[in-house]
Design a protein around this motif. Structure first.
Motif, PDB file in Angstrom:
ATOM      1  N   UNK A   4       0.826  -1.205   0.000  1.00  0.00           N
ATOM      2  CA  UNK A   4       0.000   0.000   0.000  1.00  0.00           C
ATOM      3  C   UNK A   4       0.861   1.256   0.000  1.00  0.00           C
ATOM      4  N   UNK A   5       0.299   2.316  -0.577  1.00  0.00           N
ATOM      5  CA  UNK A   5       0.956   3.626  -0.609  1.00  0.00           C
ATOM      6  C   UNK A   5      -0.025   4.656  -0.055  1.00  0.00           C
ATOM      7  N   UNK A   6       0.395   5.381   0.954  1.00  0.00           N
ATOM      8  CA  UNK A   6      -0.386   6.466   1.529  1.00  0.00           C
ATOM      9  C   UNK A   6       0.233   7.781   1.046  1.00  0.00           C
ATOM     10  N   UNK A   7      -0.604   8.743   0.678  1.00  0.00           N
ATOM     11  CA  UNK A   7      -0.110   9.980   0.057  1.00  0.00           C
ATOM     12  C   UNK A   7      -0.639  11.187   0.813  1.00  0.00           C
ATOM     13  N   UNK A   8       0.242  12.145   1.074  1.00  0.00           N
ATOM     14  CA  UNK A   8      -0.209  13.361   1.737  1.00  0.00           C
ATOM     15  C   UNK A   8       0.927  14.183   2.290  1.00  0.00           C
ATOM     16  N   UNK A   9       0.623  14.903   3.350  1.00  0.00           N
ATOM     17  CA  UNK A   9       1.587  15.804   3.979  1.00  0.00           C
ATOM     18  C   UNK A   9       1.871  15.336   5.394  1.00  0.00           C
ATOM     19  N   UNK A  10       3.155  15.265   5.744  1.00  0.00           N
ATOM     20  CA  UNK A  10       3.548  14.978   7.119  1.00  0.00           C
ATOM     21  C   UNK A  10       4.219  16.226   7.667  1.00  0.00           C
ATOM     22  N   UNK A  80      14.508  23.474  -1.393  1.00  0.00           N
ATOM     23  CA  UNK A  80      14.284  24.858  -0.977  1.00  0.00           C
ATOM     24  C   UNK A  80      13.102  25.037  -0.023  1.00  0.00           C
ATOM     25  N   UNK A  81      12.505  23.936   0.436  1.00  0.00           N
ATOM     26  CA  UNK A  81      11.350  24.063   1.315  1.00  0.00           C
ATOM     27  C   UNK A  81      11.494  23.172   2.544  1.00  0.00           C
ATOM     28  N   UNK A  82      10.711  23.496   3.566  1.00  0.00           N
ATOM     29  CA  UNK A  82      10.701  22.755   4.820  1.00  0.00           C
ATOM     30  C   UNK A  82       9.363  22.028   4.963  1.00  0.00           C
ATOM     31  N   UNK A  83       9.253  21.093   5.882  1.00  0.00           N
ATOM     32  CA  UNK A  83       7.942  20.514   6.165  1.00  0.00           C
ATOM     33  C   UNK A  83       7.046  21.533   6.856  1.00  0.00           C
ATOM     34  N   UNK A  84       5.751  21.320   6.769  1.00  0.00           N
ATOM     35  CA  UNK A  84       4.803  22.187   7.458  1.00  0.00           C
ATOM     36  C   UNK A  84       4.889  22.006   8.962  1.00  0.00           C
ATOM     37  N   UNK A  85       4.302  22.962   9.674  1.00  0.00           N
ATOM     38  CA  UNK A  85       4.330  22.955  11.133  1.00  0.00           C
ATOM     39  C   UNK A  85       2.926  23.269  11.640  1.00  0.00           C
ATOM     40  N   UNK A  86       2.518  22.577  12.722  1.00  0.00           N
ATOM     41  CA  UNK A  86       1.256  22.957  13.348  1.00  0.00           C
ATOM     42  C   UNK A  86       1.307  22.718  14.847  1.00  0.00           C
ATOM     43  N   UNK A  87       0.567  23.558  15.558  1.00  0.00           N
ATOM     44  CA  UNK A  87       0.400  23.397  16.995  1.00  0.00           C
ATOM     45  C   UNK A  87      -1.049  23.008  17.251  1.00  0.00           C
ATOM     46  N   UNK A  88      -1.248  22.192  18.268  1.00  0.00           N
ATOM     47  CA  UNK A  88      -2.606  21.759  18.593  1.00  0.00           C
ATOM     48  C   UNK A  88      -2.849  21.927  20.082  1.00  0.00           C
ATOM     49  N   UNK A  89      -3.927  22.631  20.396  1.00  0.00           N
ATOM     50  CA  UNK A  89      -4.364  22.810  21.775  1.00  0.00           C
ATOM     51  C   UNK A  89      -5.542  21.870  22.026  1.00  0.00           C
ATOM     52  N   UNK A  90      -5.529  21.160  23.137  1.00  0.00           N
ATOM     53  CA  UNK A  90      -6.596  20.214  23.475  1.00  0.00           C
ATOM     54  C   UNK A  90      -7.241  20.627  24.785  1.00  0.00           C
ATOM     55  N   UNK A  98      -6.448  23.855  16.156  1.00  0.00           N
ATOM     56  CA  UNK A  98      -5.199  23.760  15.408  1.00  0.00           C
ATOM     57  C   UNK A  98      -4.712  25.138  14.966  1.00  0.00           C
ATOM     58  N   UNK A  99      -3.384  25.274  14.894  1.00  0.00           N
ATOM     59  CA  UNK A  99      -2.735  26.474  14.372  1.00  0.00           C
ATOM     60  C   UNK A  99      -1.664  26.008  13.386  1.00  0.00           C
ATOM     61  N   UNK A 100      -1.792  26.447  12.125  1.00  0.00           N
ATOM     62  CA  UNK A 100      -0.925  25.921  11.063  1.00  0.00           C
ATOM     63  C   UNK A 100       0.062  26.957  10.541  1.00  0.00           C
ATOM     64  N   UNK A 101       1.269  26.477  10.206  1.00  0.00           N
ATOM     65  CA  UNK A 101       2.265  27.230   9.447  1.00  0.00           C
ATOM     66  C   UNK A 101       2.711  26.300   8.322  1.00  0.00           C
ATOM     67  N   UNK A 102       2.001  26.384   7.183  1.00  0.00           N
ATOM     68  CA  UNK A 102       2.283  25.418   6.114  1.00  0.00           C
ATOM     69  C   UNK A 102       2.245  26.064   4.726  1.00  0.00           C
ATOM     70  N   UNK A 103       2.264  27.405   4.681  1.00  0.00           N
ATOM     71  CA  UNK A 103       2.154  28.078   3.384  1.00  0.00           C
ATOM     72  C   UNK A 103       3.297  27.719   2.438  1.00  0.00           C
ATOM     73  N   UNK A 104       4.479  27.474   2.983  1.00  0.00           N
ATOM     74  CA  UNK A 104       5.628  27.133   2.141  1.00  0.00           C
ATOM     75  C   UNK A 104       6.063  25.691   2.336  1.00  0.00           C
ATOM     76  N   UNK A 105       5.131  24.849   2.772  1.00  0.00           N
ATOM     77  CA  UNK A 105       5.430  23.435   3.001  1.00  0.00           C
ATOM     78  C   UNK A 105       5.923  22.763   1.724  1.00  0.00           C
TER      79      UNK A 105
END
Length: 313
Positions: A4-10, A80-90, A98-105
């Motif tokens: 199997x192959x899973x596709x997306x963003x980590x 030239x790019x980094x992985x995305x970043x997010x913070x999660x408050x529970x 959720x709070x995301x920083x992924x514009x240049x992911x």
């Protein structure tokens, strides 16, 4: 061996506690599913297709996946790019913000890297993706992505899709609804959620959702409605499977990701729809009793490599 192959963003995950303590993890909806699928179906080949950077955070992501037994050869490096970043408050009820920083992911440029690296999948039994997989791509790359899936479907690969609608990631609801419809149309196993369909299409009942999806002829519709019974429709049956309530919810992060992984793993093992839902629901119930998107391995239920029933959970 099932392949199997899973596709997306980590992404890099920063879970925050009520005491404002922060830890550093890695997570992402389809990535979480890949990890849980591999844990449940240990004797399978699981690969994750994404774009990451060449930085230390990307290296952390790769190491984590390798430690879980997930093949990282399809984690394409963007210079030239980094992985995305997010913070999660529970909060105290286990609900998340959720709070995301992924514009240049790096994942936003995935399909260009797929073409540049001439990625070609062979002998793949299952591909799984989500609405988030598409949402982070540009419109041009989304079409490239769907064409990529169609080509693999022609080769006999089963395509599975969960809309996992996140309004903040889309340009607007019209675009989200249209791309979700296109994804449904090419998929064999679909995981519509009542809340997602209410937001995307104004559907107010399972009957409306089924009526919308049926003309697209998916092989399996797995209709999720929170704590209510899961309805599964195949060519041969229309089944309602009750879900056991969880009394002590710590963190609902990735419960759906775990459910999807558990269901797909059971079906890959040729278990019945009822067995698959029961296993998946119990796995999700285990996940929400622990903090974080990916729970420690030692609290996982047994794998399907050692049993063909759900009684071990």
């Amino acid at each position: 061996m099932h392949n199997s192959v899973f596709i997306g963003e980590v992404m890099v995950e920063l879970p925050m506690t009520q005491s404002d303590a922060v830890t550093l993890n890695v997570a992402g909806d389809t990535f979480n599913s890949a990890i849980y699928f591999k844990r449940v179906l240990e004797d399978s080949q699981v690969s994750y297709l994404t774009a990451i950077g060449t930085d230390s955070f990307s290296q952390r992501i790769t190491r984590f996946a390798e430690n879980e037994g997930v093949d990282t050869s399809l984690m394409l490096a963007h210079r030239h790019r980094l992985p995305g970043l997010y913070a999660v408050e529970t909060d105290s009820r286990g609900e998340r913000r959720f709070h995301y920083w992924r514009e240049s992911s790096a994942a936003k440029d995935l399909m260009n890297l797929v073409i540049n690296h001439k990625v070609s999948l062979r002998n793949v039994d299952l591909i799984y993706f989500s609405g988030i997989t598409m949402a982070v791509l540009s419109a041009t790359q989304r079409q490239m992505f769907l064409d990529f899936l169609i080509e693999n479907k022609r080769q006999g690969t089963t395509i599975a899709f969960d809309p996992n609608y996140r309004p903040i990631l889309w340009e607007g609801i019209e675009q989200a609804a249209d791309w979700t419809r296109q994804a449904y149309a090419l998929s064999d196993i679909v995981f519509p959620g009542v809340e997602d369909h209410a937001a995307l299409y104004g559907h107010s009942s399972s009957q409306q959702i089924v009526a919308y999806l049926s003309p697209m002829s998916p092989k399996e519709i797995v209709l999720k409605d929170g704590a209510n019974p899961v309805r599964v429709i195949t060519q041969y049956e229309d089944t309602l499977v009750p879900v056991t309530q969880v009394s002590h919810v710590v963190d609902t992060t990735s419960a759906g990701d775990g459910f999807t992984a558990g269901y797909l793993a059971c079906r890959a093992k040729q278990m019945s729809v009822k067995e698959a839902v029961e296993f998946a629901a119990q796995l999700a119930g285990t996940i929400i009793r622990h903090p974080g998107a990916i729970i420690p391995r030692h609290v996982m239920p047994c794998s399907l490599a050692t049993t063909s029933s759900t009684t071990c959970i």
